[in-house]
Design a protein around this motif. Structure first.
Motif, PDB file in Angstrom:
ATOM      1  N   ALA A  32     -53.625  -2.386  15.761  1.00 35.15           N
ATOM      2  CA  ALA A  32     -54.310  -3.802  15.426  1.00 35.15           C
ATOM      3  C   ALA A  32     -53.063  -4.977  15.740  1.00 35.15           C
ATOM      4  O   ALA A  32     -53.122  -5.729  16.374  1.00 35.15           O
ATOM      5  N   GLU A  33     -51.838  -4.393  15.025  1.00 33.58           N
ATOM      6  CA  GLU A  33     -50.656  -5.548  15.298  1.00 33.58           C
ATOM      7  C   GLU A  33     -50.371  -5.511  16.260  1.00 33.58           C
ATOM      8  O   GLU A  33     -49.834  -6.638  17.061  1.00 33.58           O
ATOM      9  N   ALA A  34     -50.362  -4.392  17.326  1.00 34.44           N
ATOM     10  CA  ALA A  34     -49.651  -4.375  18.723  1.00 34.44           C
ATOM     11  C   ALA A  34     -50.735  -5.329  19.389  1.00 34.44           C
ATOM     12  O   ALA A  34     -50.223  -6.167  20.425  1.00 34.44           O
ATOM     13  N   LEU A  35     -51.937  -5.394  19.060  1.00 33.13           N
ATOM     14  CA  LEU A  35     -53.039  -6.338  19.986  1.00 33.13           C
ATOM     15  C   LEU A  35     -52.510  -7.815  19.789  1.00 33.13           C
ATOM     16  O   LEU A  35     -52.777  -8.677  20.527  1.00 33.13           O
ATOM     17  N   TRP A  36     -52.340  -8.255  18.275  1.00 30.26           N
ATOM     18  CA  TRP A  36     -51.986  -9.243  17.958  1.00 30.26           C
ATOM     19  C   TRP A  36     -50.771  -9.910  18.841  1.00 30.26           C
ATOM     20  O   TRP A  36     -50.904 -10.941  19.296  1.00 30.26           O
ATOM     21  N   ILE A  37     -49.782  -9.071  18.929  1.00 30.46           N
ATOM     22  CA  ILE A  37     -48.423  -9.533  19.499  1.00 30.46           C
ATOM     23  C   ILE A  37     -48.744  -9.524  20.828  1.00 30.46           C
ATOM     24  O   ILE A  37     -48.249 -10.426  21.552  1.00 30.46           O
ATOM     25  N   LYS A  38     -49.530  -8.698  21.465  1.00 33.07           N
ATOM     26  CA  LYS A  38     -49.826  -8.952  22.811  1.00 33.07           C
ATOM     27  C   LYS A  38     -50.616 -10.255  23.136  1.00 33.07           C
ATOM     28  O   LYS A  38     -50.268 -10.834  24.030  1.00 33.07           O
TER      29      LYS A  38
ATOM     30  N   ASN B 257     -70.377   4.277  17.638  1.00 37.19           N
ATOM     31  CA  ASN B 257     -70.666   5.718  17.855  1.00 37.19           C
ATOM     32  C   ASN B 257     -69.476   6.589  16.816  1.00 37.19           C
ATOM     33  O   ASN B 257     -68.921   7.633  17.929  1.00 37.19           O
ATOM     34  N   ASP B 258     -68.952   6.267  15.823  1.00 36.22           N
ATOM     35  CA  ASP B 258     -68.120   7.064  15.169  1.00 36.22           C
ATOM     36  C   ASP B 258     -66.689   6.932  15.892  1.00 36.22           C
ATOM     37  O   ASP B 258     -65.849   7.686  15.786  1.00 36.22           O
ATOM     38  N   SER B 259     -66.354   5.860  16.690  1.00 37.89           N
ATOM     39  CA  SER B 259     -65.180   5.436  17.281  1.00 37.89           C
ATOM     40  C   SER B 259     -64.892   3.925  16.896  1.00 37.89           C
ATOM     41  O   SER B 259     -66.147   3.342  16.271  1.00 37.89           O
ATOM     42  N   CYS B 260     -63.854   3.540  17.117  1.00 35.88           N
ATOM     43  CA  CYS B 260     -63.634   2.060  16.629  1.00 35.88           C
ATOM     44  C   CYS B 260     -62.860   1.414  17.517  1.00 35.88           C
ATOM     45  O   CYS B 260     -61.930   2.048  18.257  1.00 35.88           O
ATOM     46  N   GLU B 261     -63.050   0.221  17.646  1.00 31.44           N
ATOM     47  CA  GLU B 261     -62.001  -0.763  18.663  1.00 31.44           C
ATOM     48  C   GLU B 261     -61.779  -1.940  17.608  1.00 31.44           C
ATOM     49  O   GLU B 261     -62.542  -2.316  16.834  1.00 31.44           O
ATOM     50  N   TYR B 262     -60.747  -2.762  17.826  1.00 38.82           N
ATOM     51  CA  TYR B 262     -60.427  -3.926  17.225  1.00 38.82           C
ATOM     52  C   TYR B 262     -60.343  -4.952  18.307  1.00 38.82           C
ATOM     53  O   TYR B 262     -59.833  -4.745  19.531  1.00 38.82           O
ATOM     54  N   MET B 263     -61.136  -6.171  17.918  1.00 40.36           N
ATOM     55  CA  MET B 263     -61.060  -7.065  18.746  1.00 40.36           C
ATOM     56  C   MET B 263     -60.281  -8.594  18.168  1.00 40.36           C
ATOM     57  O   MET B 263     -60.747  -8.747  16.875  1.00 40.36           O
ATOM     58  N   ILE B 264     -59.556  -9.200  18.960  1.00 40.85           N
ATOM     59  CA  ILE B 264     -59.110 -10.451  18.781  1.00 40.85           C
ATOM     60  C   ILE B 264     -59.867 -11.401  19.384  1.00 40.85           C
ATOM     61  O   ILE B 264     -59.971 -11.313  20.727  1.00 40.85           O
ATOM     62  N   ALA B 265     -60.639 -12.262  18.916  1.00 35.68           N
ATOM     63  CA  ALA B 265     -61.490 -13.368  19.505  1.00 35.68           C
ATOM     64  C   ALA B 265     -61.676 -14.753  18.797  1.00 35.68           C
ATOM     65  O   ALA B 265     -61.053 -15.038  17.685  1.00 35.68           O
TER      66      ALA B 265
END
Length: 312
Positions: free
Chosen positions: A158-164, A210-218
């Motif tokens: 999640a931190e990597a996505l914030w930096i990106k 479905n038992d997987s997860c994703e992180y979204m910045i929006a």
């Protein structure tokens, strides 16, 4: 039945199925939460990933079998779900420090990991500020990335996505220092719904699928999907809202600090709150500010009263 008791019933279920492939979904159903949340909450409270706990328990039971009978090592390996003797040997040595063949010898030193038991203990010396708040559905636009079920790895992803989001495509000076925010950040700022001042900021949304997860910045938005920005609807919920500050301060740079906050929510607040987790998502709202070092934020967790119909 309270949340701690449900967790203990899930442990009983797993103990009864240690010689089988344990169904995480069934254990989570007993605990009245989703499979993904069950694994994350277990790691927060028990301070060990669920998969590692199960491995330790299986190897503890295997050690007892090796010392207490005449079963062949291959049969014990199969009993605990290892079709390969090499894999069983590797797992056994990682726990006990010796090979399974050595465990059969008299005087062999082994390790025991008893079944875990959750209980409510006196903690919470530090206060936790929160409020319970109902919110209508929120339409958002943003970018996303896959998220691990391991707490530390998930935080880093999640931190990597914030930096990106803040830095990709950002102009830099001759020293390599950023002169402005990146392309994705500008896209999000342009898409933000200015008629929702209470949502004026970036939302970090952890979404289970479905038992997987994703992180979204929006951002909250009424615009159609465009460019790199995709749509998601945060469902209407009752939320436990935990305010905070200094989202980008130095003390938040280490995953252990953020995870400690998660641990307190699940181990101190939730067991005594009269609520349980209501859905497989949670939200961080980072409020718009020019002072990122002291940026205020909120953590939202979807909850429902224990008396209400339970998950699953």
């Amino acid at each position: 039945m309270d949340w701690i008791e449900r967790l203990n019933q899930a442990i009983v279920y797993m103990e009864e199925h240690m010689t089988e492939e344990i169904d995480y979904a069934q254990a989570a159903k007993i605990a009245h939460c989703s499979s993904f949340h069950f694994q994350r909450m277990f790691s927060y409270i028990a301070d060990v990933p669920l998969s590692e706990y199960i491995r330790r328990r299986k190897m503890s039971l295997a050690a007892v079998d090796l010392q207490g009978g005449s079963e062949k090592i291959i049969d014990i390996a199969l009993k605990y779900g290892y079709s390969s003797p090499t894999a069983f040997n590797r797992a056994f040595q990682s726990i006990h420090g010796i090979a399974p063949s050595q465990a059969k010898e008299e005087g062999a030193t082994l390790k025991s990991y008893p079944p875990i038991s959750f209980k409510l203990i006196a903690k919470g010396v530090e206060e936790m500020e929160f409020r319970i708040e109902k919110k209508d559905a929120i339409r958002i636009l943003g970018v996303s990335a896959p998220l691990s079920d391991d707490a530390t790895t998930a935080y880093e992803e999640a931190e990597a996505l914030w930096i990106k989001t803040f830095t990709d495509g950002a102009p830099k000076d001759t020293n390599g220092d950023l002169l402005d925010v990146g392309t994705i950040c500008n896209e999000l700022n342009a898409a933000c719904d200015t008629k929702r001042p209470e949502l004026n900021g970036f939302l970090g949304v952890e979404i289970e699928r479905n038992d997987s997860c994703e992180y979204m910045i929006a951002v909250a938005s009424t615009l159609p999907e465009h460019g790199s920005l995709k749509e998601y609807i945060i469902p209407a919920h009752t939320w436990a809202v935990f305010p905070g500050k200094n989202f980008f301060a130095e003390e938040y740079a280490e995953s252990e600090v953020a995870i400690k906050f998660e641990e307190r929510v699940y181990s101190e607040w939730l067991p005594t709150s009269g609520y349980e987790i209501a859905d497989g998502l949670d939200v961080h709202l980072l409020f718009a500010t020019s002072d990122l070092e002291n940026a205020p934020f909120e953590r939202w967790i979807p909850v429902k009263k224990l008396a209400e119909k339970s998950y699953g």
